[in-house]
Scaffold this motif. Structure first.
Motif, PDB file in Angstrom:
ATOM      1  N   VAL A   8       0.841  -1.195   0.000  1.00  0.00           N
ATOM      2  CA  VAL A   8       0.000   0.000   0.000  1.00  0.00           C
ATOM      3  C   VAL A   8       0.877   1.247   0.000  1.00  0.00           C
ATOM      4  O   VAL A   8       0.647   2.183  -0.768  1.00  0.00           O
ATOM      5  N   LYS A   9       1.905   1.259   0.846  1.00  0.00           N
ATOM      6  CA  LYS A   9       2.801   2.427   0.902  1.00  0.00           C
ATOM      7  C   LYS A   9       3.527   2.627  -0.424  1.00  0.00           C
ATOM      8  O   LYS A   9       3.689   3.756  -0.882  1.00  0.00           O
ATOM      9  N   GLU A  10       3.950   1.532  -1.051  1.00  0.00           N
ATOM     10  CA  GLU A  10       4.601   1.637  -2.358  1.00  0.00           C
ATOM     11  C   GLU A  10       3.655   2.267  -3.379  1.00  0.00           C
ATOM     12  O   GLU A  10       4.062   3.132  -4.164  1.00  0.00           O
ATOM     13  N   PHE A  80     -10.019  -3.903  -5.147  1.00  0.00           N
ATOM     14  CA  PHE A  80     -10.403  -2.518  -4.947  1.00  0.00           C
ATOM     15  C   PHE A  80     -10.151  -1.848  -6.277  1.00  0.00           C
ATOM     16  O   PHE A  80      -9.073  -1.911  -6.816  1.00  0.00           O
ATOM     17  N   SER A  81     -11.136  -1.228  -6.819  1.00  0.00           N
ATOM     18  CA  SER A  81     -11.043  -0.747  -8.181  1.00  0.00           C
ATOM     19  C   SER A  81     -10.099   0.434  -8.349  1.00  0.00           C
ATOM     20  O   SER A  81     -10.220   1.452  -7.678  1.00  0.00           O
ATOM     21  N   SER A  82      -9.147   0.287  -9.278  1.00  0.00           N
ATOM     22  CA  SER A  82      -8.253   1.405  -9.568  1.00  0.00           C
ATOM     23  C   SER A  82      -9.035   2.560 -10.169  1.00  0.00           C
ATOM     24  O   SER A  82      -8.731   3.722  -9.924  1.00  0.00           O
ATOM     25  N   GLY A  91      -7.966  10.009  -6.591  1.00  0.00           N
ATOM     26  CA  GLY A  91      -6.547   9.671  -6.558  1.00  0.00           C
ATOM     27  C   GLY A  91      -5.768  10.373  -5.466  1.00  0.00           C
ATOM     28  O   GLY A  91      -4.544  10.267  -5.406  1.00  0.00           O
ATOM     29  N   ARG A  92      -6.441  11.108  -4.589  1.00  0.00           N
ATOM     30  CA  ARG A  92      -5.757  11.890  -3.549  1.00  0.00           C
ATOM     31  C   ARG A  92      -5.080  10.984  -2.536  1.00  0.00           C
ATOM     32  O   ARG A  92      -5.719  10.236  -1.813  1.00  0.00           O
ATOM     33  N   VAL A  93      -3.763  11.074  -2.479  1.00  0.00           N
ATOM     34  CA  VAL A  93      -2.952  10.199  -1.639  1.00  0.00           C
ATOM     35  C   VAL A  93      -3.347  10.309  -0.169  1.00  0.00           C
ATOM     36  O   VAL A  93      -3.470   9.298   0.524  1.00  0.00           O
ATOM     37  N   LYS A  94      -3.571  11.498   0.305  1.00  0.00           N
ATOM     38  CA  LYS A  94      -3.923  11.678   1.722  1.00  0.00           C
ATOM     39  C   LYS A  94      -5.215  10.926   2.063  1.00  0.00           C
ATOM     40  O   LYS A  94      -5.303  10.264   3.089  1.00  0.00           O
ATOM     41  N   ASP A  95      -6.221  11.020   1.193  1.00  0.00           N
ATOM     42  CA  ASP A  95      -7.470  10.286   1.412  1.00  0.00           C
ATOM     43  C   ASP A  95      -7.250   8.785   1.282  1.00  0.00           C
ATOM     44  O   ASP A  95      -7.746   7.998   2.099  1.00  0.00           O
ATOM     45  N   LEU A  96      -6.508   8.375   0.257  1.00  0.00           N
ATOM     46  CA  LEU A  96      -6.295   6.955   0.008  1.00  0.00           C
ATOM     47  C   LEU A  96      -5.486   6.290   1.115  1.00  0.00           C
ATOM     48  O   LEU A  96      -5.679   5.114   1.414  1.00  0.00           O
ATOM     49  N   GLU A  97      -4.599   7.046   1.739  1.00  0.00           N
ATOM     50  CA  GLU A  97      -3.827   6.500   2.849  1.00  0.00           C
ATOM     51  C   GLU A  97      -4.776   6.054   3.965  1.00  0.00           C
ATOM     52  O   GLU A  97      -4.652   4.957   4.499  1.00  0.00           O
ATOM     53  N   THR A  98      -5.734   6.893   4.299  1.00  0.00           N
ATOM     54  CA  THR A  98      -6.723   6.546   5.328  1.00  0.00           C
ATOM     55  C   THR A  98      -7.599   5.391   4.860  1.00  0.00           C
ATOM     56  O   THR A  98      -7.833   4.431   5.606  1.00  0.00           O
ATOM     57  N   LEU A 100      -7.073   3.029   2.518  1.00  0.00           N
ATOM     58  CA  LEU A 100      -6.397   1.746   2.309  1.00  0.00           C
ATOM     59  C   LEU A 100      -5.712   1.197   3.549  1.00  0.00           C
ATOM     60  O   LEU A 100      -5.648  -0.017   3.742  1.00  0.00           O
ATOM     61  N   LEU A 101      -5.189   2.059   4.412  1.00  0.00           N
ATOM     62  CA  LEU A 101      -4.462   1.580   5.591  1.00  0.00           C
ATOM     63  C   LEU A 101      -5.338   1.474   6.837  1.00  0.00           C
ATOM     64  O   LEU A 101      -5.097   0.628   7.696  1.00  0.00           O
ATOM     65  N   GLU A 102      -6.340   2.332   6.938  1.00  0.00           N
ATOM     66  CA  GLU A 102      -7.204   2.303   8.123  1.00  0.00           C
ATOM     67  C   GLU A 102      -8.592   1.740   7.812  1.00  0.00           C
ATOM     68  O   GLU A 102      -9.401   1.577   8.722  1.00  0.00           O
ATOM     69  N   GLU A 103      -8.855   1.496   6.529  1.00  0.00           N
ATOM     70  CA  GLU A 103     -10.121   0.941   6.066  1.00  0.00           C
ATOM     71  C   GLU A 103     -11.324   1.743   6.554  1.00  0.00           C
ATOM     72  O   GLU A 103     -12.304   1.209   7.060  1.00  0.00           O
TER      73      GLU A 103
END
Length: 151
Positions: A8-10, A80-82, A91-98, A100-103
């Motif tokens: 996920v981080k990659e 999870f659909s690209s 595609g916002r990384v800040k949103d996706l971090e939450t 994908l990592l915190e579900e």
């Protein structure tokens, strides 16, 4: 199952785009590049790995959330659909971090879809096609082969 955080981080660190507000965003090219790498790795690690055209297209629409089952070496892909990562989530990384990592959805999150008709299948499938057209496993097959030869 647990989230495979390195994958996920990659994915998130591969973002090359910026939105109008200067936020880091994933692009179709970023997703194509990561999908290319994953396919090349899968091909190198699994001699029975194969993809038909329909599997490639489906794979381009489904990507990004990796889990590792406790006690197993294999990683499992929870689809999870690209296209969703790029359309609804912008595609916002800040949103996706939450996500994908915190579900969970970030506090105050709103869909990035602002079109009158919402997210249409046409829009969704155009994004899928762009991701698949950008996939090029050969860029990573050499790197994977070289790494194996060094071991």
């Amino acid at each position: 199952a647990t989230i495979h955080v390195p994958h996920v981080k990659e994915l998130l660190e591969s973002a090359t785009g910026k939105d109008a507000d200067g936020n880091e965003v994933l692009t179709t090219s970023d997703l194509s590049r990561i999908l290319s790498k994953r396919r090349a790795e899968s091909r190198a690690d699994n001699p029975k790995f194969s993809l038909s055209r329909i599997h490639k297209t489906f794979g381009s629409s489904k990507y990004a959330h990796f889990f590792t089952h406790e006690g197993c070496v294999d990683s499992y892909l929870a689809f999870f659909s690209s296209s969703t990562l790029l359309t609804i989530f912008g595609g916002r990384v800040k949103d996706l971090e939450t996500i994908l990592l915190e579900e969970r959805l970030p506090h105050g999150w709103e869909s990035r879809i602002r079109e009158r008709q919402g997210l249409t299948l046409l829009t969704f499938n155009r994004t899928v096609a762009k991701v698949e057209r950008g996939v090029d496993e050969s860029k990573f097959a050499r790197k994977t082969s070289t790494a194996e030869e060094e071991n």
